[in-house]
Design an enzyme around this catalytic site. Structure first.
Site, PDB file in Angstrom:
ATOM      1  N   GLU A  62      -5.780  -8.514   0.808  1.00 40.97           N
ATOM      2  CA  GLU A  62      -6.443  -8.172   2.068  1.00 40.97           C
ATOM      3  C   GLU A  62      -7.911  -7.946   1.787  1.00 40.97           C
ATOM      4  O   GLU A  62      -8.277  -7.346   0.771  1.00 40.97           O
ATOM      5  CB  GLU A  62      -5.878  -6.892   2.714  1.00 40.97           C
ATOM      6  CG  GLU A  62      -4.521  -7.015   3.338  1.00 40.97           C
ATOM      7  CD  GLU A  62      -4.072  -5.698   3.986  1.00 40.97           C
ATOM      8  OE1 GLU A  62      -4.946  -4.882   4.375  1.00 40.97           O
ATOM      9  OE2 GLU A  62      -2.861  -5.484   4.090  1.00 40.97           O
TER      10      GLU A  62
ATOM     11  N   GLU B 224       0.781  -1.225   0.000  1.00 36.10           N
ATOM     12  CA  GLU B 224       0.000   0.000   0.000  1.00 36.10           C
ATOM     13  C   GLU B 224       0.825   1.294   0.000  1.00 36.10           C
ATOM     14  O   GLU B 224       0.749   2.094   0.946  1.00 36.10           O
ATOM     15  CB  GLU B 224      -0.956   0.009   1.195  1.00 36.10           C
ATOM     16  CG  GLU B 224      -1.960  -1.126   1.162  1.00 36.10           C
ATOM     17  CD  GLU B 224      -3.011  -1.052   2.252  1.00 36.10           C
ATOM     18  OE1 GLU B 224      -4.056  -1.696   2.086  1.00 36.10           O
ATOM     19  OE2 GLU B 224      -2.782  -0.343   3.268  1.00 36.10           O
TER      20      GLU B 224
END
Length: 469
Positions: free
Chosen positions: A363, A157
């Site tokens: 995720e 991320e």
């Protein structure tokens, strides 16, 4: 469903390991930031450093065949000179060996936000030298663990740790500066390409990708103005990571727009050539919600995120670009996260059509407050959430998307950055007040049965419009 499909859970080093100063580990930027600001920290977290075998064994007993975790840079590299901490290396060998002992495929993230403080003190991701330091760290990881790892990712991320750290200012180093955000973003994507180059030139086995916090962009209508706002939002949320990592180029319209007000001369041709040449083998997409936007109307840039768990506190407006809005028909968590599984199906199709690379959903989960003093947390809301999102994945696969794995966030309850341990995501409850006792939740057992059935237990539904049918 392919019998080789990877079903597992995910964690991050700072969020679960604890042992923040054990075995010659150096402080990370998060250690210092949280200590100095007297905020709840991950000094102990889930104590995975000492309880990893129990945690990995429980994954295997839950039917999972893979574990996504990250390596702590300040645990492996002692200083700016790149000295290797053999105790840190030994710890991750224990993790990897335990995974293999229980038939768990490691899925390894090289960097999940915990920059060593000795580099943060030198400017962090604003310092070009950190790119070479990260490349050295990645090489140490490849060299030490390469024979035990098939799946690597360079970063987790980039959007969140760069934008929150340098633009929004709610993560360390807590800056609000567009020019510095641009420096940090460029350095991270260049560093990612350097790691891919090191991986390829070293002829290590396996594959290497990147993990992105994916928020597919929708608009409130079909007007030209909304489509322009959507492109601005897509460049801000997604494209500067995925286009750069997968296609080897920053979005040209984004660079052109930024160049109207900011310096872009730091982007060097020889470095852009490395970015172009060393693209990833696959992409990991972390999906929690979409981004719904309308055209910008008025006011200054506002980026407010909910860390309190009290609904209605979030607001995203980027002046002259777009405004994020809420769908009044959607359900939201206490932390203002929209629950919208159709966005995952749509986003997977978009990413596949654009990049033609294998995809892992790295995720996916829902964070809530839970009473873990009970024998078994009855988290039907998490089961429903996972069911609908896995259903979205299967719908996308039915439409030809090459998806190879699904990782629940998280394998067990852990520290959730500035949300502390109040915001729980785990399939396994961790009683932080009672000797870190682990207790599987109802979702853990549901996930086990779903995996054993090869996903046949999923309640299949098609998404029509904005509703689940």
């Amino acid at each position: 469903m392919d019998k080789n499909f990877l079903w597992g859970g995910a964690t991050a080093s700072y969020q679960c390991e604890g042992a923040w100063d054990v075995d010659d580990k150096q402080p990370s930027m998060w250690d210092v930031y949280l200590h100095e600001n007297n905020l709840e920290n991950g000094d102990i977290a889930s104590d995975h450093y000492h309880r990893y075998e129990e945690d990995i064994r429980m994954m295997a007993e839950g039917g999972q065949n893979t574990y996504r975790f990250s390596l702590s840079w300040p645990r492996i590299i002692k200083d700016k000179e790149g000295t290797v901490n053999e105790k840190g290396v030994a710890f991750y060998h224990r993790i990897l060996d335990t995974c293999h002992k229980y038939g768990i495929e490691p899925f390894v993230t090289i960097y999940h936000w915990d920059l060593p403080q000795y580099w943060e003190a030198e400017g962090g991701w604003l310092n070009h030298q950190v790119c070479a330091a990260y490349e050295h760290f990645a090489k140490v990881c490849f060299e030490n663990f390469g024979e035990k790892v098939t799946y690597w990712t360079t970063f987790n991320e980039p959007k969140w740790f760069i934008v929150n750290g340098y633009f929004i200012g709610n993560y360390p180093p807590g800056l609000q500066d567009v020019q510095k955000t641009m420096y940090g973003a460029y350095h991270v994507m260049y560093a990612s390409a350097l790691a891919v180059r090191a991986f390829r030139e070293g002829n290590y086995p396996g594959e290497i990708g990147i993990v992105h916090s994916y928020t597919p962009v929708n608009g409130v209508d079909d007007s030209i103005e909304t489509k322009i706002a959507m492109r601005y939002a897509d460049n801000y949320c997604n494209n500067w990571i995925l286009d750069t990592a997968a296609l080897g180029e920053f979005p040209i319209d984004l660079i052109a727009k930024l160049s109207e007000k900011y310096d872009v001369s730091f982007m060097k041709q020889e470095e852009l050539a490395i970015i172009k040449q060393y693209t990833v083998d696959f992409i990991g997409l972390n999906y929690y919600a979409r981004t719904l936007v309308k055209p910008y109307t008025e006011g200054e840039t506002q980026l407010i995120f909910n860390h309190s768990g009290k609904k209605g506190q979030s607001k995203v407006v980027i002046k002259n670009w777009f405004e994020q809005v809420k769908d009044p028909n959607s359900e939201y968590t206490a932390w203002d996260t929209e629950i919208y599984p159709k966005g995952l199906q749509d986003g997977l199709l978009e990413a596949w059509q654009r990049y033609q690379l294998p995809i892992f959903v790295t995720e996916n989960g829902v964070g809530v407050r839970e009473d873990v003093s009970v024998e078994c947390v009855q988290d039907e809301y998490r089961i429903a959430f996972m069911n609908d999102h896995i259903n979205a994945i299967m719908n996308a696969m039915d439409q030809g998307v090459d998806i190879r794995g699904y990782y629940a966030w998280a394998s067990f309850d852990l520290y959730s950055w500035k949300n502390g341990v109040e915001k729980r995501y785990g399939l396994v409850a961790v009683d932080f007040e009672n000797n870190q006792v682990r207790k599987p939740k109802a979702s853990y057992y549901w996930f086990k049965e779903m995996i054993a059935s090869n996903a046949r237990l999923i309640t299949r539904r098609k998404f029509e419009g904005d509703k689940i049918k």
